[in-house]
Design a protein around this motif. Structure first.
Motif, short mmCIF file in Angstrom:
data_model
loop_
_atom_site.label_atom_id
_atom_site.label_comp_id
_atom_site.label_asym_id
_atom_site.label_seq_id
_atom_site.Cartn_x
_atom_site.Cartn_y
_atom_site.Cartn_z
N ASP A 2 7.78 1.28 4.03
CA ASP A 2 7.68 0.38 2.89
C ASP A 2 6.29 0.41 2.26
OD1 ASP A 2 10.29 -0.93 2.79
OD2 ASP A 2 9.77 -1.50 4.85
N ILE A 3 6.26 0.77 0.99
CA ILE A 3 4.97 0.89 0.30
C ILE A 3 4.59 -0.47 -0.28
CG2 ILE A 3 3.83 1.97 -1.67
CD1 ILE A 3 5.55 4.47 -0.95
N VAL A 4 3.34 -0.85 -0.05
CA VAL A 4 2.92 -2.19 -0.47
C VAL A 4 1.81 -2.18 -1.51
CG1 VAL A 4 3.67 -3.30 1.66
CG2 VAL A 4 1.34 -2.42 1.49
N VAL B 288 3.04 -0.33 5.07
CA VAL B 288 2.73 -1.26 6.15
C VAL B 288 2.13 -0.52 7.33
CG1 VAL B 288 4.17 -3.25 5.63
CG2 VAL B 288 5.19 -1.28 6.70
N LYS B 289 2.33 0.80 7.40
CA LYS B 289 1.80 1.54 8.54
C LYS B 289 0.41 2.09 8.31
CE LYS B 289 6.15 3.72 9.57
NZ LYS B 289 6.67 5.07 9.47
N PRO C 55 5.41 -1.83 -6.03
CA PRO C 55 5.28 -0.52 -5.36
C PRO C 55 6.56 -0.09 -4.63
CG PRO C 55 3.49 -2.00 -4.74
CD PRO C 55 4.47 -2.81 -5.51
N GLY C 56 7.43 -1.05 -4.32
CA GLY C 56 8.68 -0.71 -3.64
C GLY C 56 9.55 0.24 -4.45
N VAL D 102 0.42 0.39 17.84
CA VAL D 102 1.43 1.28 17.24
C VAL D 102 0.91 1.90 15.95
CG1 VAL D 102 3.39 0.10 18.29
CG2 VAL D 102 2.54 -0.69 16.08
N TYR D 103 1.44 3.07 15.65
CA TYR D 103 1.12 3.82 14.42
C TYR D 103 -0.36 4.17 14.30
CZ TYR D 103 5.90 2.68 13.35
OH TYR D 103 7.26 2.56 13.43
N LEU E 56 -3.37 8.05 13.49
CA LEU E 56 -2.46 8.43 12.41
C LEU E 56 -1.86 9.81 12.60
CD1 LEU E 56 -4.60 7.12 9.41
CD2 LEU E 56 -2.77 5.95 10.65
N ASP F 174 6.82 -8.28 7.31
CA ASP F 174 5.46 -7.84 7.01
C ASP F 174 5.37 -7.17 5.64
OD1 ASP F 174 6.93 -5.76 8.01
OD2 ASP F 174 5.35 -4.95 9.29
N VAL F 175 6.49 -6.61 5.17
CA VAL F 175 6.46 -5.97 3.85
C VAL F 175 6.24 -7.04 2.78
CG1 VAL F 175 7.75 -4.61 2.18
CG2 VAL F 175 7.96 -4.13 4.62
N ALA G 179 2.77 -8.37 2.86
CA ALA G 179 1.75 -7.49 2.29
C ALA G 179 1.88 -7.42 0.77
CB ALA G 179 1.87 -6.10 2.90
N ARG G 180 3.13 -7.50 0.29
CA ARG G 180 3.31 -7.37 -1.16
C ARG G 180 2.98 -8.68 -1.88
NH1 ARG G 180 8.90 -3.95 -1.16
NH2 ARG G 180 7.95 -1.95 -0.61
#
Ligand SMILES: Cc1ncc(COP(=O)(O)O)c(C=O)c1O
Lengths: 133, 480
Positions: free
Chosen positions: A37-39, A62-63, A87-88, B407-408, B411, B465-466, B469-470
Motif C-alpha cells: 500500500d502506497i501512502v 507502509v513497508k 497515492p492509493g 519486519v521488512y 530492505l 496502518d495504511v 499513514a495516509r
C-alpha cells in the motif's frame, strides 16, 4: 492507453509516449505489488530536468521508501496532482489513473533502449521465478 | 471496565481526586482576565478512578519485563534493575549541571572512566560521551569526518558511501550533515560487493559507513581489505556500532581499521531501548579525529577531574554533557560484568541467535545460510508463495503472547524477519518461541485465513496502518 504499448525499465517504471517527444511516466504493476500500500509520493516539480536512470522522486509504502528513476531524460511538464492526493491510485490503477508525471523528452532515442511490454513481462516472470526458488 | 475509555469519558462535575490544605498565605488578586489563559478542561475524577485508569493501561504494556522481545537490531535485552538504583543515587541524580567541578568530582570520575572503558572496548583512542542517541552519534561522527577533511584543505570529498543493508539512520545522518550519499551493493553472501566498492571509492568520497556486524547480522570477513582500500584512496572508515552486542571484548573496531564508531549505550550497555529515550550514542575515535571531538570531554590527572574542550572541537552537539543517567547505567554494567563478563554476554547473544537460526531454518527461508552474529534474518518468501506475508506472521505471533521480530528490514531481504534474541533469554524461552514459529508455519499451510485476520487475542485487532499513514490523525480533541 494500453500497457502493451508502453516501454519499461528494469526498475519497473513505464513510459507511454503521446507524441514523438512527450510521454507519461508511472510505476508498473509489479512495483506496486512489491511495495504494498502506497501512502506518499514525492514527485519532481514541473520544470525540473530529469536524467535517464537517475532518481527523480520517491515512493513511500507502509513497508519502505523507494526511489523512482527517470526512464528517459527530459523536462517535467506536469505532475498528476490526483495521485499525489490519493497515492492509493498507484495500487489500484498503475497503468492508468495512477500515472505520475508527464515529460518532454530531450533524447527520444533513449526510448529504444527500454524494454517493450513482451520483453518486460518475461523479465518479471524471471524475477518472480528467482524469488520463489 | 475495558481500557476503551479516556479520563474525560468518566469525568463528572464536582468529582475530585485530591484535597488541598487550607489557605495559609494571604490571597492575591488575579491578573486581569484578558491576561489569563482559558480554563483547561481537565477531567474531574476521583482518586480511585484515576488509579484504576492508569493501572488498567499499565496492564496493556508489553516489555522485556513481561515477555520475550526478539526485535532485531534493537537489542531488547533484560537490564538489571540494580543499574537503575545506581543511576538514582543522590550523588548522581540530584546534582545540577552548573555546579562547580570540585563539587561533582564523583560524577566526573564516572564519565572519565567510562570514556576510557569505551575507548578500550572499541580499540579507539578517545571518546566523547555527549551525543544523545545512536543516530546523533552517527551525525557527530560525520561532523568529525567533515572537520577532518576540511582541516586538511580537501573540499572535494562530499560523498558518504553506505551499504544497501544500512539502517535508515545512516543515510539520514549523512544527508543531515550535508553529504551526498552513494549506496554500495551487498554480494550474494551478504558481504560488501568488493568490485562495486572498488568502482565507487574515488576522491569524492569522504568516508564509508559500514555497520559491523552488518544489519544482516553477519560479520564481513573482508573488513581489513575494505579498510585498506578506503584509506588508500584517502577516505575514512566509520562504523555504526549499534550492533556491538555481538562482539563485546572479542573484536575491536580500532583493530578492524575503523577511524570512528558510535555506540548505542541504550542497546548494548544496560539502558532499556525504546519508548523514545533517553539514549546515549558516544562517539569513539582514533587519534586522527580526537582533536575534533564534540565538547566537553572529561580529563583526569592526580585524582582531579575537569571538563575540557578539544583543540579543534566541532563544538557542542547537545546541552550540557549528554544523557548522564544512561552513562551511569553503562558504567554499572561494565563494572559489574567485568572484561570476562562482557565477553560472555556477547558469546551468549551469538549462541542464542545461531540456535534460533538452526531451529527455524527448516521452516523459514534463510537467505544467508552461514554462522550469524547476534541476530539472524529470515525471509518470509516461502510463506509469501502461499499468500501469507511477513506482516501476517508478525501479527499472529501477538496471539501467542510474543513480541514479533523486526519486519521488512533490512530492505534487501524480501519479506524480512529479523530476530535478535539477546543473551538474556534462556533455552526454555527460545524453545517456546521456536514452537510458536513452527506452529505458525503449519497454520500457513492449513489455515492461512487465521493469519490474515490476526491478531485475535489482543486488546485491539489489526490496526489500519495504511489509513493511519495516509490520513494521520495527530491531535486528540475533547468530545463535547
Ligand atoms: C543498526 C542501527 N543503527 C542505528 C540505530 C539508531 O539508534 P537510535 O535509535 O538511538 O538513534 C539503530 C537503532 O536501533 C540501529 O539498530
Amino acid at each position: 492507453m494500453n500497457p502493451k504499448e508502453y516501454k519499461y525499465t528494469q526498475e519497473h517504471e513505464w513510459i507511454c509516449t503521446e507524441s514523438r517527444n512527450k510521454g507519461k511516466v508511472g510505476l508498473a504493476d509489479y512495483a506496486q505489488l512489491q511495495l504494498g500500500d502506497i501512502v506518499f509520493l514525492d514527485l519532481p516539480a514541473p520544470g525540473t530536468q530529469v536524467e535517464h536512470g537517475k532518481k527523480m522522486g520517491e515512493v513511500e509504502s507502509v513497508k519502505a521508501v523507494s526511489d523512482i528513476f527517470a526512464p528517459v531524460s527530459g523536462r517535467v511538464l506536469e505532475i498528476n496532482q490526483t495521485v499525489v492526493d490519493e497515492p492509493g491510485l498507484v495500487n489500484k490503477d498503475p497503468y492508468g489513473a495512477g500515472w505520475l508525471v508527464r515529460l518532454e523528452l530531450s533524447k527520444p532515442a533513449e526510448l529504444d533502449a527500454l524494454m517493450d511490454s513482451e520483453k518486460y513481462d518475461k523479465f518479471v516472470v524471471q524475477l518472480s521465478e528467482e524469488e520463489s526458488e | 471496565m475495558s481500557h476503551h475509555y479516556l479520563l474525560p469519558d468518566i469525568s463528572q462535575p464536582g468529582k475530585i481526586g485530591c484535597s488541598l490544605p487550607a489557605l495559609d498565605v494571604p490571597p492575591a488578586e488575579l491578573p486581569p482576565r484578558e491576561l489569563l489563559r482559558q480554563e483547561l478542561e481537565l477531567p474531574e475524577v476521583s482518586e480511585v478512578e484515576l488509579v484504576r485508569y492508569f493501572t488498567a493501561l499499565s496492564k496493556l504494556n508489553y516489555g522485556v519485563d513481561t515477555g520475550f522481545y526478539p526485535l532485531g537490531s534493537c537489542t531488547m535485552k533484560y537490564n538489571p534493575k540494580w543499574h537503575e538504583d545506581i543511576a538514582r543515587l543522590a550523588g548522581f541524580a540530584s546534582i545540577h549541571p552548573l555546579q562547580p567541578e570540585e563539587s561533582v568530582q564523583g560524577a566526573l570520575q564516572l564519565m572519565f572512566e567510562l570514556q576510557e572503558y569505551l575507548a578500550e572496548i572499541t580499540g579507539m583512542d578517545a571518546t566523547s560521551l555527549v551525543p544523545i542517541a545512536g543516530a546523533h552519534g552517527e551525525f557527530a561522527g560525520l561532523l568529525l569526518v567533515r572537520a577532518y577533511h576540511q582541516h586538511r584543505g580537501d573540499r572535494v570529498r562530499k560523498k558518504i558511501l553506505l551499504t544497501d543493508s544500512s539502517h535508515g539512520t545512516n543515510p539520514a545522518s549523512a544527508v543531515m550533515c550535508g553529504f551526498e550519499i552513494d549506496v554500495v551493493a551487498s554480494d550474494s553472501e551478504g558481504n560488501v560487493d568488493m568490485k562495486n566498492l572498488e568502482s565507487m571509492m574515488n576522491d569524492e568520497v569522504a568516508a564509508l559507513t559500514l555497520t559491523m556486524p552488518t544489519t544482516l547480522g553477519l560479520f564481513d570477513p573482508q573488513i581489513l581489505e575494505i579498510s585498506r582500500l578506503v584509506h588508500e584512496r584517502g577516505g575514512l572508515l566509520g562504523a555504526d556500532g549499534a550492533n556491538l552486542n555481538a562482539f563485546l571484548g572479542r573484536v575491536k573496531f580500532g583493530e578492524l581499521g575503523y577511524d570512528y564508531v558510535q555506540l548505542n549505550l541504550h542497546k548494548s550497555f544496560s539502558t532499556p531501548h525504546g519508548g523514545g529515550g533517553p539514549g546515549s550514542g558516544p562517539v569513539c575515535v582514533k587519534e586522527n579525529l580526537s582533536d575534533f571531538l564534540p565538547s566537553p570531554l572529561v580529563t583526569g590527572s592526580n585524582g582531579t577531574y575537569k571538563l575540557m574542550s578539544p583543540a579543534k572541537s566541532i563544538g557542542r552537539v547537545a546541552s550540557f554533557y549528554g544523557n548522564f543517567s544512561v552513562m551511569c547505567k553503562a558504567y554499572a554494567y561494565i563494572r559489574s560484568l567485568g572484561a570476562e563478563g562482557l565477553k560472555e554476554a556477547s558469546e551468549n547473544a551469538v549462541l542464542n541467535a545461531n540456535y534460533l537460526k538452526e531451529k527455524l531454518k527448516p521452516y523459514y527461508h534463510l537467505p544467508y545460510d552461514r554462522t550469524c552474529m547476534h541476530e539472524v534474518v529470515f525471509s518470509g518468501r516461502w510463506q509469501k508463495a502461499k499468500g501469507v506475508h511477513t506482516v501476517d506472521i508478525a501479527k499472529r505471533l501477538l496471539d501467542y503472547g510474543l513480541h514479533p521480530p523486526t519486519v521488512y528490514f533490512p530492505l534487501i531481504v524480501d519479506e524480512a524477519l529479523m530476530i535478535e534474541p539477546t543473551e538474556t533469554e534462556s533455552k526454555q524461552t527460545l524453545d517456546a518461541f521456536v514452537e510458536a514459529m513452527k506452529e505458525i508455519a503449519r497454520e500457513v499451510e492449513e489455515n492461512p485465513e487465521i493469519l490474515h485476520t490476526a491478531p485475535h487475542n489482543t486488546p485491539v485487532r489489526r490496526l489500519d496502518d495504511v489509513r493511519a499513514a495516509r490520513n494521520p490523525d495527530l491531535r486528540w480533541q475533547m468530545r463535547s
